[in-house]
Design an enzyme around this catalytic site. Structure first.
Site, PDB file in Angstrom:
ATOM      1  N   GLU A 168       0.829  -1.199   0.000  1.00 16.20           N
ATOM      2  CA  GLU A 168       0.000   0.000   0.000  1.00 16.20           C
ATOM      3  C   GLU A 168       0.865   1.250   0.000  1.00 16.20           C
ATOM      4  OE1 GLU A 168      -3.930  -1.110   2.387  1.00 16.20           O
ATOM      5  OE2 GLU A 168      -2.111  -1.420   3.514  1.00 16.20           O
TER       6      GLU A 168
ATOM      7  N   CYS B 212       3.346   8.656   1.443  1.00 22.10           N
ATOM      8  CA  CYS B 212       3.883   7.736   2.443  1.00 22.10           C
ATOM      9  C   CYS B 212       4.086   6.392   1.754  1.00 22.10           C
ATOM     10  CB  CYS B 212       2.871   7.645   3.581  1.00 22.10           C
ATOM     11  SG  CYS B 212       3.309   6.435   4.811  1.00 22.10           S
TER      12      CYS B 212
ATOM     13  N   CYS C  84       6.724  -6.759   7.605  1.00 23.02           N
ATOM     14  CA  CYS C  84       7.840  -6.224   8.394  1.00 23.02           C
ATOM     15  C   CYS C  84       8.236  -7.271   9.426  1.00 23.02           C
ATOM     16  CB  CYS C  84       7.426  -4.930   9.091  1.00 23.02           C
ATOM     17  SG  CYS C  84       8.754  -4.193  10.063  1.00 23.02           S
TER      18      CYS C  84
ATOM     19  N   CYS D 207       6.160  -4.926  15.868  1.00 18.82           N
ATOM     20  CA  CYS D 207       5.645  -4.065  16.936  1.00 18.82           C
ATOM     21  C   CYS D 207       4.181  -4.435  17.182  1.00 18.82           C
ATOM     22  CB  CYS D 207       5.756  -2.592  16.542  1.00 18.82           C
ATOM     23  SG  CYS D 207       7.430  -2.115  16.139  1.00 18.82           S
TER      24      CYS D 207
ATOM     25  N   CYS E 240       1.141  -2.449  15.545  1.00 18.40           N
ATOM     26  CA  CYS E 240       1.196  -2.141  14.113  1.00 18.40           C
ATOM     27  C   CYS E 240       0.647  -3.285  13.265  1.00 18.40           C
ATOM     28  CB  CYS E 240       2.646  -1.859  13.741  1.00 18.40           C
ATOM     29  SG  CYS E 240       2.924  -1.706  11.971  1.00 18.40           S
TER      30      CYS E 240
ATOM     31  N   CYS F 183      -0.985   5.746   9.832  1.00 23.29           N
ATOM     32  CA  CYS F 183       0.221   5.073  10.326  1.00 23.29           C
ATOM     33  C   CYS F 183      -0.126   3.773  11.022  1.00 23.29           C
ATOM     34  CB  CYS F 183       0.917   5.949  11.371  1.00 23.29           C
ATOM     35  SG  CYS F 183       1.973   7.167  10.656  1.00 23.29           S
TER      36      CYS F 183
HETATM   37  N1  SAH Z   1       9.064   0.749  10.270  1.00 23.57           N
HETATM   38  C1  SAH Z   1       9.259   2.137  10.372  1.00 23.57           C
HETATM   39  C2  SAH Z   1       8.421   2.938   9.406  1.00 23.57           C
HETATM   40  C3  SAH Z   1       7.020   2.480   9.168  1.00 23.57           C
HETATM   41  S1  SAH Z   1       5.887   2.618  10.504  1.00 23.57           S
HETATM   42  C4  SAH Z   1       9.007   2.595  11.803  1.00 23.57           C
HETATM   43  O1  SAH Z   1       8.501   1.842  12.597  1.00 23.57           O
HETATM   44  O2  SAH Z   1       9.372   3.730  12.102  1.00 23.57           O
HETATM   45  C5  SAH Z   1       5.509   4.355  10.472  1.00 23.57           C
HETATM   46  C6  SAH Z   1       5.114   4.927  11.828  1.00 23.57           C
HETATM   47  O3  SAH Z   1       3.817   4.479  12.242  1.00 23.57           O
HETATM   48  C7  SAH Z   1       6.056   4.549  12.954  1.00 23.57           C
HETATM   49  O4  SAH Z   1       6.347   5.673  13.757  1.00 23.57           O
HETATM   50  C8  SAH Z   1       5.215   3.552  13.723  1.00 23.57           C
HETATM   51  O5  SAH Z   1       5.666   3.374  15.023  1.00 23.57           O
HETATM   52  C9  SAH Z   1       3.850   4.160  13.604  1.00 23.57           C
HETATM   53  N2  SAH Z   1       2.750   3.263  13.945  1.00 23.57           N
HETATM   54  C10 SAH Z   1       2.726   1.927  13.855  1.00 23.57           C
HETATM   55  N3  SAH Z   1       1.519   1.451  14.230  1.00 23.57           N
HETATM   56  C11 SAH Z   1       0.763   2.518  14.554  1.00 23.57           C
HETATM   57  C12 SAH Z   1      -0.581   2.685  14.981  1.00 23.57           C
HETATM   58  N4  SAH Z   1      -1.396   1.643  15.118  1.00 23.57           N
HETATM   59  N5  SAH Z   1      -1.025   3.934  15.217  1.00 23.57           N
HETATM   60  C13 SAH Z   1      -0.219   5.000  15.030  1.00 23.57           C
HETATM   61  N6  SAH Z   1       1.042   4.914  14.617  1.00 23.57           N
HETATM   62  C14 SAH Z   1       1.550   3.678  14.374  1.00 23.57           C
HETATM   63 FE1  SF4 Z   2       7.585  -2.630  11.325  1.00 23.82          FE
HETATM   64 FE2  SF4 Z   2       5.242  -1.573  11.988  1.00 23.82          FE
HETATM   65 FE3  SF4 Z   2       7.173  -1.737  13.804  1.00 23.82          FE
HETATM   66 FE4  SF4 Z   2       7.413   0.004  11.752  1.00 23.82          FE
HETATM   67  S1  SF4 Z   2       5.876   0.045  13.364  1.00 23.82           S
HETATM   68  S2  SF4 Z   2       8.975  -1.406  12.549  1.00 23.82           S
HETATM   69  S3  SF4 Z   2       6.386  -1.170  10.124  1.00 23.82           S
HETATM   70  S4  SF4 Z   2       6.154  -3.476  12.816  1.00 23.82           S
END
Ligand code: SAH
Ligand code: SF4
Length: 339
Positions: free
Chosen positions: A85, A99, A106, A110, A113, A333
């Site tokens: 996406e 974006c 990934c 996390c 996410c 995000c």
């Molecule tokens: N992997 C990289 C970039 C992609 S994620 C990273 O983690 O930085 C982009 C951003 O979205 C990151 O700051 C991540 O922590 C945030 N993010 C992930 N899940 C989210 C959620 N459910 N709500 C808001 N932000 C989120």
């Molecule tokens: Fe990966 Fe999502 Fe964590 Fe970014 S926030 S490092 S995309 S698992």
């Protein structure tokens, strides 16, 4: 856009050298959606190009647009069938930010996410990464608008696909291709010290965002398994080195999770950590409201987020609440999961 292939086709057709430059301008600057639109090249060449190659390395499955027209999300099918996406948002009128994704899924996992839940399927190629930008350039051309900024905040961890991400950065900055200013590009990472160092060395003008989210190792390790390997102390050292090399502002992302990382004690820990890095004037905390991903977390309330912000500000931390766009189309995000 497969530039090598384009050059090979032009060569096989004995085209003059300037043809490549003409085509690059039409593709990257003018945002043509088909070779047939390039009026300043011979018609038979246009037809050969259409037959021989496409402009994008994926198929566009669908584009979702929010009611207010300020956010859109494209579902893109790669040549091997994997789905990614790419999101386009207008944080302000006439300002468009893309974006982009750099991996299918990934590996970091996390807990908050949606991409993390998929695991890692594969890295994207530089072409697949920059084609997402190219797609939105084409899309915006129809409404006479242009992209202002590009952020690596879609699916995947950019610093774990450095080879392709760095190639894509080179193309995005190349004045004969996309021609973006390095300062209008941002890379967001969950915290990969070696990658942060490479970014500083090779692209000191590209912005760095660090997804911090927690000011204590205990809580960070629970929600972000990467912290067991690269803990806060490691990140602090990585940032110190980054500042020595670049002297540029770093954005610390902090997703507000109700009852998890939004108490006064959490704020104090965050403040302590941020101050321990030194260079307070070069650190900016972005508070992000949690976007729902079907996980156990809940977003902190707006009022509580404002209180949290005010408390950080009283403690001399440079802080803003980042507006979240695109939640309605699961394009905010952390919500990207290739569906
Ligand atoms: N992997 C990289 C970039 C992609 S994620 C990273 O983690 O930085 C982009 C951003 O979205 C990151 O700051 C991540 O922590 C945030 N993010 C992930 N899940 C989210 C959620 N459910 N709500 C808001 N932000 C989120
Ligand atoms: Fe990966 Fe999502 Fe964590 Fe970014 S926030 S490092 S995309 S698992």
């Amino acid at each position: 856009m497969d530039l090598q292939k384009l050059e090979a086709v032009l060569q096989s057709q004995n085209q003059p050298k300037f043809r490549t430059e003409q085509l690059k301008k039409a593709i990257y600057q003018d945002g043509i959606s088909s070779f047939t639109e390039i009026s300043n090249i011979p018609k038979d060449l246009r037809e050969i190009l259409v037959k021989e190659m496409g402009l994008l390395s994926f198929e566009v499955q669908k584009v979702l647009v929010t009611k207010d027209g300020q956010s859109m999300k494209a579902l893109l099918k790669l040549s091997d069938g994997n789905l990614i996406e790419a999101v386009l948002i207008a944080p302000k009128p006439d300002v468009w930010s893309v974006c982009i994704s750099c991996q299918v899924g990934c590996a970091i996992g996390c807990k908050f996410c949606a991409t993390g839940k998929m695991g890692l399927k594969r890295n994207l190629t530089a072409e697949e990464i920059t084609d997402q930008v190219l797609f939105w350039i084409q899309y915006l051309k129809n409404i006479n608008q242009k992209i202002s900024t590009v952020v690596f905040m879609g699916m995947g961890e950019p610093l774990l696909n450095w080879e392709q991400v760095s190639r894509s950065l080179r193309d995005l900055i190349d004045p004969t291709l996309f021609g973006f200013g390095a300062r209008s590009i941002s890379v967001s990472t969950s915290g990969i010290p070696e990658g942060i160092e490479k970014l500083a060395m090779e692209f000191p003008q590209v912005n760095l965002a660090l997804s911090l989210h927690f000011g204590s190792d205990e809580k960070r390790s629970q929600a972000m398994p990467i912290n067991r390997k690269n803990n806060l102390e490691t990140l602090r050292e990585a940032l110190k080195k980054y500042f020595l090399k670049t002297n540029r502002k770093v954005f610390l992302e902090y997703v507000m999770l109700s009852g998890v990382n939004d108490s006064r004690e959490d704020a104090d820990k965050l403040i302590r950590f941020v101050k321990s890095i030194g260079k307070l004037q070069l650190l900016h905390v972005n508070l992000i409201r949690y976007n729902s991903t079907g996980s156990e977390f809940k977003p902190s309330s707006k009022e509580h987020t404002v209180e949290f912000r005010d408390y950080l500000a009283q403690n001399r931390i440079d802080v803003t609440i980042r507006k979240s766009l695109g939640e309605e189309i699961q394009g905010a995000c952390g919500q990207l999961a290739g569906k």
